[in-house]
Write a protein that holds these residues in place. Structure first.
Motif, PDB file in Angstrom:
ATOM      1  N   GLY A   1      30.816  46.074  41.213  1.00  0.00           N
ATOM      2  CA  GLY A   1      31.940  46.268  40.395  1.00  0.00           C
ATOM      3  C   GLY A   1      33.094  46.821  41.082  1.00  0.00           C
ATOM      4  N   ARG A   2      32.829  47.741  41.856  1.00  0.00           N
ATOM      5  CA  ARG A   2      33.913  48.405  42.651  1.00  0.00           C
ATOM      6  C   ARG A   2      34.408  47.409  43.712  1.00  0.00           C
ATOM      7  NH1 ARG A   2      30.065  52.570  41.780  1.00  0.00           N
ATOM      8  NH2 ARG A   2      29.141  52.446  43.999  1.00  0.00           N
ATOM      9  N   LYS A   3      33.560  46.599  44.173  1.00  0.00           N
ATOM     10  CA  LYS A   3      34.243  45.963  45.248  1.00  0.00           C
ATOM     11  C   LYS A   3      35.044  44.888  44.590  1.00  0.00           C
ATOM     12  CE  LYS A   3      32.775  42.763  48.886  1.00  0.00           C
ATOM     13  NZ  LYS A   3      33.897  41.458  48.417  1.00  0.00           N
ATOM     14  N   LEU A   4      34.596  44.417  43.460  1.00  0.00           N
ATOM     15  CA  LEU A   4      35.385  43.503  42.676  1.00  0.00           C
ATOM     16  C   LEU A   4      36.814  44.013  42.390  1.00  0.00           C
ATOM     17  CD1 LEU A   4      35.702  40.558  41.299  1.00  0.00           C
ATOM     18  CD2 LEU A   4      34.755  41.742  39.289  1.00  0.00           C
ATOM     19  N   VAL A   5      36.688  45.140  41.767  1.00  0.00           N
ATOM     20  CA  VAL A   5      38.291  45.888  41.514  1.00  0.00           C
ATOM     21  C   VAL A   5      38.883  45.874  42.481  1.00  0.00           C
ATOM     22  CG1 VAL A   5      39.024  47.978  40.530  1.00  0.00           C
ATOM     23  CG2 VAL A   5      37.186  47.258  39.412  1.00  0.00           C
ATOM     24  N   SER A   6      38.383  46.347  43.733  1.00  0.00           N
ATOM     25  CA  SER A   6      39.226  46.730  44.940  1.00  0.00           C
ATOM     26  C   SER A   6      39.705  45.318  45.535  1.00  0.00           C
ATOM     27  CB  SER A   6      38.411  47.055  46.019  1.00  0.00           C
ATOM     28  OG  SER A   6      39.027  47.446  47.432  1.00  0.00           O
ATOM     29  N   ASP A   7      38.945  44.262  45.351  1.00  0.00           N
ATOM     30  CA  ASP A   7      39.375  42.823  45.712  1.00  0.00           C
ATOM     31  C   ASP A   7      40.805  42.514  44.813  1.00  0.00           C
ATOM     32  OD1 ASP A   7      37.842  42.768  47.750  1.00  0.00           O
ATOM     33  OD2 ASP A   7      36.353  41.592  46.634  1.00  0.00           O
ATOM     34  N   TRP A   8      40.323  42.586  43.672  1.00  0.00           N
ATOM     35  CA  TRP A   8      41.634  42.341  42.641  1.00  0.00           C
ATOM     36  C   TRP A   8      42.888  42.981  42.972  1.00  0.00           C
ATOM     37  CZ3 TRP A   8      38.765  41.047  37.446  1.00  0.00           C
ATOM     38  CH2 TRP A   8      37.880  40.039  37.509  1.00  0.00           C
TER      39      TRP A   8
ATOM     40  N   SER B   1      43.913  44.036  45.542  1.00  0.00           N
ATOM     41  CA  SER B   1      44.215  43.792  46.830  1.00  0.00           C
ATOM     42  C   SER B   1      44.870  42.180  46.938  1.00  0.00           C
ATOM     43  CB  SER B   1      43.366  43.845  48.220  1.00  0.00           C
ATOM     44  OG  SER B   1      42.433  42.880  47.950  1.00  0.00           O
ATOM     45  N   MET B   2      44.692  41.696  46.002  1.00  0.00           N
ATOM     46  CA  MET B   2      45.148  40.165  45.809  1.00  0.00           C
ATOM     47  C   MET B   2      45.848  39.797  44.443  1.00  0.00           C
ATOM     48  SD  MET B   2      41.484  37.996  47.044  1.00  0.00           S
ATOM     49  CE  MET B   2      40.637  38.480  45.429  1.00  0.00           C
ATOM     50  N   GLY B   3      47.085  40.567  44.270  1.00  0.00           N
ATOM     51  CA  GLY B   3      47.808  40.549  43.278  1.00  0.00           C
ATOM     52  C   GLY B   3      47.826  41.173  42.225  1.00  0.00           C
ATOM     53  N   GLY B   4      46.838  42.424  42.069  1.00  0.00           N
ATOM     54  CA  GLY B   4      46.734  42.938  40.960  1.00  0.00           C
ATOM     55  C   GLY B   4      45.670  43.032  39.844  1.00  0.00           C
ATOM     56  N   PHE B   5      44.725  44.230  39.769  1.00  0.00           N
ATOM     57  CA  PHE B   5      43.619  44.099  39.016  1.00  0.00           C
ATOM     58  C   PHE B   5      43.967  43.529  37.495  1.00  0.00           C
ATOM     59  CE2 PHE B   5      41.080  46.131  35.923  1.00  0.00           C
ATOM     60  CZ  PHE B   5      39.743  45.904  36.007  1.00  0.00           C
ATOM     61  N   LYS B   6      45.034  44.035  37.026  1.00  0.00           N
ATOM     62  CA  LYS B   6      45.205  43.903  35.773  1.00  0.00           C
ATOM     63  C   LYS B   6      45.642  42.306  35.352  1.00  0.00           C
ATOM     64  CE  LYS B   6      48.291  45.412  31.690  1.00  0.00           C
ATOM     65  NZ  LYS B   6      49.199  46.356  31.395  1.00  0.00           N
ATOM     66  N   ALA B   7      46.123  41.574  36.410  1.00  0.00           N
ATOM     67  CA  ALA B   7      46.636  40.403  36.170  1.00  0.00           C
ATOM     68  C   ALA B   7      45.404  39.501  36.175  1.00  0.00           C
ATOM     69  CB  ALA B   7      47.535  39.671  37.331  1.00  0.00           C
TER      70      ALA B   7
ATOM     71  N   ALA C   1      38.535  33.977  38.250  1.00  0.00           N
ATOM     72  CA  ALA C   1      39.727  34.531  38.586  1.00  0.00           C
ATOM     73  C   ALA C   1      40.412  33.696  39.782  1.00  0.00           C
ATOM     74  CB  ALA C   1      39.454  36.252  39.176  1.00  0.00           C
ATOM     75  N   ALA C   2      39.579  33.214  40.866  1.00  0.00           N
ATOM     76  CA  ALA C   2      40.125  32.583  41.915  1.00  0.00           C
ATOM     77  C   ALA C   2      40.655  31.131  41.405  1.00  0.00           C
ATOM     78  CB  ALA C   2      38.964  32.162  42.916  1.00  0.00           C
ATOM     79  N   GLY C   3      40.215  30.624  40.187  1.00  0.00           N
ATOM     80  CA  GLY C   3      40.719  29.317  39.831  1.00  0.00           C
ATOM     81  C   GLY C   3      40.222  28.210  40.460  1.00  0.00           C
ATOM     82  N   VAL C   4      40.664  26.991  40.303  1.00  0.00           N
ATOM     83  CA  VAL C   4      40.238  25.794  40.664  1.00  0.00           C
ATOM     84  C   VAL C   4      40.937  25.509  42.188  1.00  0.00           C
ATOM     85  CG1 VAL C   4      39.661  24.649  38.549  1.00  0.00           C
ATOM     86  CG2 VAL C   4      41.605  24.516  39.386  1.00  0.00           C
ATOM     87  N   SER C   5      40.301  24.831  43.020  1.00  0.00           N
ATOM     88  CA  SER C   5      40.771  24.672  44.195  1.00  0.00           C
ATOM     89  C   SER C   5      42.050  23.623  44.227  1.00  0.00           C
ATOM     90  CB  SER C   5      39.790  24.237  45.270  1.00  0.00           C
ATOM     91  OG  SER C   5      38.841  25.143  45.170  1.00  0.00           O
ATOM     92  N   ALA C   6      42.945  23.397  45.148  1.00  0.00           N
ATOM     93  CA  ALA C   6      43.987  22.676  44.994  1.00  0.00           C
ATOM     94  C   ALA C   6      43.482  21.180  45.179  1.00  0.00           C
ATOM     95  CB  ALA C   6      45.119  22.806  45.943  1.00  0.00           C
ATOM     96  N   TYR C   7      42.380  21.073  46.038  1.00  0.00           N
ATOM     97  CA  TYR C   7      41.906  19.756  46.262  1.00  0.00           C
ATOM     98  C   TYR C   7      40.463  19.895  46.963  1.00  0.00           C
ATOM     99  CZ  TYR C   7      40.699  15.360  48.437  1.00  0.00           C
ATOM    100  OH  TYR C   7      40.206  14.143  48.715  1.00  0.00           O
ATOM    101  N   VAL C   8      39.371  18.939  46.385  1.00  0.00           N
ATOM    102  CA  VAL C   8      38.160  19.009  47.052  1.00  0.00           C
ATOM    103  C   VAL C   8      37.741  17.439  47.066  1.00  0.00           C
ATOM    104  CG1 VAL C   8      37.474  21.053  46.540  1.00  0.00           C
ATOM    105  CG2 VAL C   8      37.117  18.986  44.778  1.00  0.00           C
TER     106      VAL C   8
END
Length: 245
Positions: A102-109, A111-117, A163-170
């Motif tokens: 969980g701590r890693k997930l919080v840190s990743d979020w 660093s990638m635009g903000g945990f809250k969003a 959180a990552a969402g769908v890929s633009a294309y697969v």
């Protein structure tokens, strides 16, 4: 579906560590919220509300008061309480940080635009999945089973994938891959529903499933996929539909 995402009233006390908690019941919730009924504290907050309304709002007592009212309502009629009330971001952060994953997930979020969003997006999507399970009781049962039966790393991997969402294309799935997906009742129903877009939807699901798998140990992955295989067709379809985009 999680204790890390929602507020749980059924235990009467806040918990940390699970995933449907907020997806509630047997695990740690970090996304959806919980307080025990407390008439004395409620009366104290009501006094502050009357005497200094600005302090009441500024200090966050308005959120605590709402949670206390929900706890009272839960005691009267548990099925009347919305199981997917989103947990406040600061509470969710604390719940998630109860584990290393969980701590890693919080840190990743962060660093990638903000945990809250990221949290808000996951809470929204998870709530949509849970609400598709039926009424409040059915939703709560689903969340409780998710928290109890899915290991913490798997729950967090699912949150991260949402959180990552769908890929633009697969690349579209092959006819054989689509046929394999239709081997289950949920897969057959969704392929019929998706029609000409089925190959793209199945490909998206396969891509996201691989990312979840790659993030987990063999044992955690096994427990997660076993849990998903045991879901009723309608529940599995609701999960696949949201993840396919």
């Amino acid at each position: 579906m999680s204790n890390e995402l929602t507020i749980s009233e059924n235990s009467g006390a806040a918990r940390a560590g699970s995933a449907t908690e907020g997806l509630t019941g047997g695990g740690e919730q970090a996304g959806f919220a919980s307080l025990p009924a407390n008439p004395t504290r409620k009366a104290e907050i009501e006094r502050i509300m009357r005497e200094d309304f600005d302090l009441y709002e500024r200090s966050g007592l308005n959120r605590e008061y709402l949670a206390l009212l929900q706890a009272e309502q839960y005691q009267i009629n548990p099925d009347s309480v919305n199981p997917t009330v989103p947990m406040q971001a600061d509470q969710s952060r604390i719940a998630l940080c109860s584990s290393e994953a969980g701590r890693k997930l919080v840190s990743d979020w962060d660093s990638m635009g903000g945990f809250k969003a990221h949290l808000a997006n996951v809470q929204r999507d998870v709530a949509e999945i849970v609400r598709s399970m039926g009424g409040n009781r059915a939703q709560r049962v689903f969340m409780e089973h998710f928290d109890r039966e899915v290991p913490v790393p798997a729950r967090l991997a699912v949150y991260d994938e949402i959180a990552a969402g769908v890929s633009a294309y697969v690349p579209p799935a092959s006819a054989g891959e689509v046929k394999h997906f239709t081997a289950t009742p949920a897969g057959a129903a969704l392929v019929a529903e998706w029609g000409t877009t089925a190959s793209e939807k199945v490909a998206m699901l396969r891509t996201r499933a691989k990312r979840i798998n790659d993030a987990l140990s063999e044992d955690d992955a096994h427990e997660f996929w076993f849990w998903l295989d045991e879901q009723a067709p309608a529940a599995a379809a609701a999960i696949f539909r949201k993840m396919a985009g």
